[in-house]
Scaffold this motif. Structure first.
Motif, PDB file in Angstrom:
ATOM      1  N   SER A  47      54.217  15.253  58.906  1.00  0.00           N
ATOM      2  CA  SER A  47      53.661  16.515  58.424  1.00  0.00           C
ATOM      3  C   SER A  47      53.953  16.695  56.940  1.00  0.00           C
ATOM      4  O   SER A  47      55.117  16.780  56.528  1.00  0.00           O
ATOM      5  N   ARG A  48      52.898  16.730  56.139  1.00  0.00           N
ATOM      6  CA  ARG A  48      53.056  16.928  54.697  1.00  0.00           C
ATOM      7  C   ARG A  48      53.732  18.251  54.400  1.00  0.00           C
ATOM      8  O   ARG A  48      54.631  18.339  53.561  1.00  0.00           O
ATOM      9  N   SER A  49      53.309  19.313  55.083  1.00  0.00           N
ATOM     10  CA  SER A  49      53.905  20.619  54.810  1.00  0.00           C
ATOM     11  C   SER A  49      55.379  20.648  55.203  1.00  0.00           C
ATOM     12  O   SER A  49      56.223  21.186  54.474  1.00  0.00           O
ATOM     13  N   ALA A  50      55.721  20.045  56.357  1.00  0.00           N
ATOM     14  CA  ALA A  50      57.123  20.017  56.769  1.00  0.00           C
ATOM     15  C   ALA A  50      57.962  19.224  55.780  1.00  0.00           C
ATOM     16  O   ALA A  50      59.061  19.656  55.383  1.00  0.00           O
ATOM     17  N   ALA A  51      57.473  18.051  55.382  1.00  0.00           N
ATOM     18  CA  ALA A  51      58.228  17.207  54.457  1.00  0.00           C
ATOM     19  C   ALA A  51      58.493  17.925  53.142  1.00  0.00           C
ATOM     20  O   ALA A  51      59.614  17.921  52.626  1.00  0.00           O
ATOM     21  N   THR A  52      57.478  18.563  52.587  1.00  0.00           N
ATOM     22  CA  THR A  52      57.641  19.197  51.285  1.00  0.00           C
ATOM     23  C   THR A  52      58.480  20.476  51.367  1.00  0.00           C
ATOM     24  O   THR A  52      59.325  20.731  50.505  1.00  0.00           O
ATOM     25  N   ILE A  53      58.265  21.274  52.402  1.00  0.00           N
ATOM     26  CA  ILE A  53      59.037  22.518  52.549  1.00  0.00           C
ATOM     27  C   ILE A  53      60.517  22.216  52.691  1.00  0.00           C
ATOM     28  O   ILE A  53      61.366  22.805  52.006  1.00  0.00           O
ATOM     29  N   ILE A  76      38.852  23.164  64.210  1.00  0.00           N
ATOM     30  CA  ILE A  76      39.840  24.203  64.515  1.00  0.00           C
ATOM     31  C   ILE A  76      41.250  23.606  64.527  1.00  0.00           C
ATOM     32  O   ILE A  76      42.194  24.194  63.983  1.00  0.00           O
ATOM     33  N   ILE A  77      41.391  22.419  65.129  1.00  0.00           N
ATOM     34  CA  ILE A  77      42.705  21.765  65.171  1.00  0.00           C
ATOM     35  C   ILE A  77      43.200  21.466  63.764  1.00  0.00           C
ATOM     36  O   ILE A  77      44.369  21.716  63.430  1.00  0.00           O
ATOM     37  N   GLU A  78      42.328  20.938  62.916  1.00  0.00           N
ATOM     38  CA  GLU A  78      42.718  20.657  61.528  1.00  0.00           C
ATOM     39  C   GLU A  78      43.117  21.927  60.791  1.00  0.00           C
ATOM     40  O   GLU A  78      44.136  21.965  60.098  1.00  0.00           O
ATOM     41  N   GLY A  79      42.321  22.978  60.962  1.00  0.00           N
ATOM     42  CA  GLY A  79      42.606  24.226  60.257  1.00  0.00           C
ATOM     43  C   GLY A  79      43.933  24.848  60.663  1.00  0.00           C
ATOM     44  O   GLY A  79      44.683  25.359  59.831  1.00  0.00           O
ATOM     45  N   ILE A  80      44.242  24.786  61.952  1.00  0.00           N
ATOM     46  CA  ILE A  80      45.493  25.375  62.442  1.00  0.00           C
ATOM     47  C   ILE A  80      46.699  24.548  62.018  1.00  0.00           C
ATOM     48  O   ILE A  80      47.732  25.084  61.618  1.00  0.00           O
ATOM     49  N   THR A  81      46.571  23.223  62.090  1.00  0.00           N
ATOM     50  CA  THR A  81      47.753  22.372  61.932  1.00  0.00           C
ATOM     51  C   THR A  81      47.986  21.834  60.527  1.00  0.00           C
ATOM     52  O   THR A  81      49.084  21.345  60.246  1.00  0.00           O
ATOM     53  N   GLU A  82      47.010  21.903  59.631  1.00  0.00           N
ATOM     54  CA  GLU A  82      47.160  21.272  58.315  1.00  0.00           C
ATOM     55  C   GLU A  82      48.342  21.824  57.533  1.00  0.00           C
ATOM     56  O   GLU A  82      49.090  21.078  56.889  1.00  0.00           O
ATOM     57  N   PHE A  83      48.539  23.138  57.566  1.00  0.00           N
ATOM     58  CA  PHE A  83      49.594  23.739  56.750  1.00  0.00           C
ATOM     59  C   PHE A  83      50.776  24.258  57.563  1.00  0.00           C
ATOM     60  O   PHE A  83      51.747  24.735  56.986  1.00  0.00           O
ATOM     61  N   VAL A 140      54.275  11.640  49.549  1.00  0.00           N
ATOM     62  CA  VAL A 140      53.917  10.239  49.785  1.00  0.00           C
ATOM     63  C   VAL A 140      54.509   9.746  51.092  1.00  0.00           C
ATOM     64  O   VAL A 140      53.836   9.080  51.890  1.00  0.00           O
ATOM     65  N   LEU A 141      55.768  10.071  51.334  1.00  0.00           N
ATOM     66  CA  LEU A 141      56.415   9.633  52.574  1.00  0.00           C
ATOM     67  C   LEU A 141      55.701  10.202  53.796  1.00  0.00           C
ATOM     68  O   LEU A 141      55.577   9.522  54.828  1.00  0.00           O
ATOM     69  N   ALA A 142      55.226  11.439  53.695  1.00  0.00           N
ATOM     70  CA  ALA A 142      54.495  12.042  54.810  1.00  0.00           C
ATOM     71  C   ALA A 142      53.192  11.299  55.079  1.00  0.00           C
ATOM     72  O   ALA A 142      52.745  11.195  56.225  1.00  0.00           O
ATOM     73  N   GLY A 143      52.575  10.773  54.014  1.00  0.00           N
ATOM     74  CA  GLY A 143      51.350   9.997  54.197  1.00  0.00           C
ATOM     75  C   GLY A 143      51.607   8.625  54.787  1.00  0.00           C
ATOM     76  O   GLY A 143      50.806   8.104  55.561  1.00  0.00           O
ATOM     77  N   VAL A 144      52.752   8.041  54.444  1.00  0.00           N
ATOM     78  CA  VAL A 144      53.095   6.711  54.941  1.00  0.00           C
ATOM     79  C   VAL A 144      53.469   6.763  56.419  1.00  0.00           C
ATOM     80  O   VAL A 144      53.192   5.830  57.177  1.00  0.00           O
TER      81      VAL A 144
END
Length: 296
Positions: free
Chosen positions: A190-196, A12-19, A181-185
């Motif tokens: 947050s990948r979504s925050a970085a890209t948005i 549930i935590i992953e589903g809510i927070t991933e995007f 990539v930077l979000a992964g490093v």
């Protein structure tokens, strides 16, 4: 029973927070601090569930980009946000998604082969892996939130001056690839925050357009990362002694909650800024710094 409940909660935590722009990695690390660490296969499974949800939401949009290569039109209802595109626009959009993904793949593989870089930051962690302590996550949450506030304010001023820009330029697409990539490093970014917000800073002043591109480019990126990790686990014998029941519960929980979460966010950004998410990140980051000792 405890393992099933823990798996359900983590899914549930992953589903809510991933995007959502609040860092799924940070929340999972915090949760596993109390629930106990999980295997790499478990983390891959819950991420795969979240990817599946986005594919289900955008399947018409994805299909529209495919049929555009045959010259067919992609009507507005192919897009959850109702964005109407011509075949030429759909093809161009697909090429930019591919370009962003290739940048991420090339840089990501290069970092995968690199030596440990955690020493540069006084931490024992490697790219694309959870750090050993919560402290770097807390700082990433706080600094990322400040960046979100500044980026959206900048985009709002530019939109007021130049009008809303929904198009994704090539420069924007390539910078989004770097941002992944930077979000992964730096876990907690947050990948979504970085890209948005890179998309917003790079010239796309529409929150909806930036968010949609971030979600769509995440599909091949996360599928590729999942496949890479699965192959690595298979070659290392990581499929032994797997609790498939817990894995299945976590996968389903992640998929269902991610579907609801993304649908909600797509509606929310139509009339709201990301300010509430930035405030949440700051509050959580400060709480972690004050609550947990530096070595935890």
């Amino acid at each position: 029973m405890y393992e099933l409940l823990a798996a359900l909660l983590l899914g549930i935590i992953e589903g809510i927070t991933e995007f959502l722009p609040i860092s799924s990695t940070g929340h999972l690390l915090i949760a596993q601090h109390w629930l106990g660490p999980r295997s790499d296969l478990f983390n891959i499974a819950i991420q795969a569930g979240a990817i599946l949800a986005v594919v289900l939401i955008y399947w018409k949009r994805l299909w529209g980009m495919l049929v555009a290569f045959a010259g067919r039109d992609a009507p507005a209802d192919y897009d959850p946000l109702g964005v109407s595109t011509t075949p030429a626009q759909s093809r161009d959009y697909a090429f930019k998604l591919a370009g962003a993904f290739l940048v991420t793949a090339i840089l990501g593989l290069a970092l995968k082969k690199a030596d440990r870089i955690g020493a540069l930051f006084g931490q024992q962690w490697t790219p694309f892996h959870l750090p050993a302590t919560v402290q770097p996550i807390a700082w990433a949450l706080i600094l990322g939130a400040l960046w979100m506030l500044l980026a959206e304010q900048w985009a709002a001023r530019r939109a007021a001056r130049d009008g809303e820009r929904t198009a994704i330029a090539w420069r924007t697409a390539l910078l989004v690839g770097v941002a992944q990539v930077l979000a992964g490093v730096f876990p907690g970014t947050s990948r979504s925050a970085a890209t948005i917000f890179v998309a917003l800073l790079a010239g796309t002043t529409s929150r909806a357009a930036a968010t949609e591109f971030a979600f769509l480019v995440g599909i091949p990126t996360m599928f590729a990362a999942t496949g890479y990790e699965l192959l690595s686990l298979w070659s290392d014998g990581g499929f032994a002694n797997v609790d498939w029941n817990a894995l299945g519960v976590a996968f389903v929980a992640s998929a269902v909650t991610a579907f609801v979460s993304v649908k909600w966010l797509l509606r929310y950004i139509q009339g709201h800024r990301f300010t509430a998410f930035a405030i949440y990140r700051i509050v959580l980051g400060v709480a972690l710094l004050l609550w947990l000792p530096a070595g935890q």
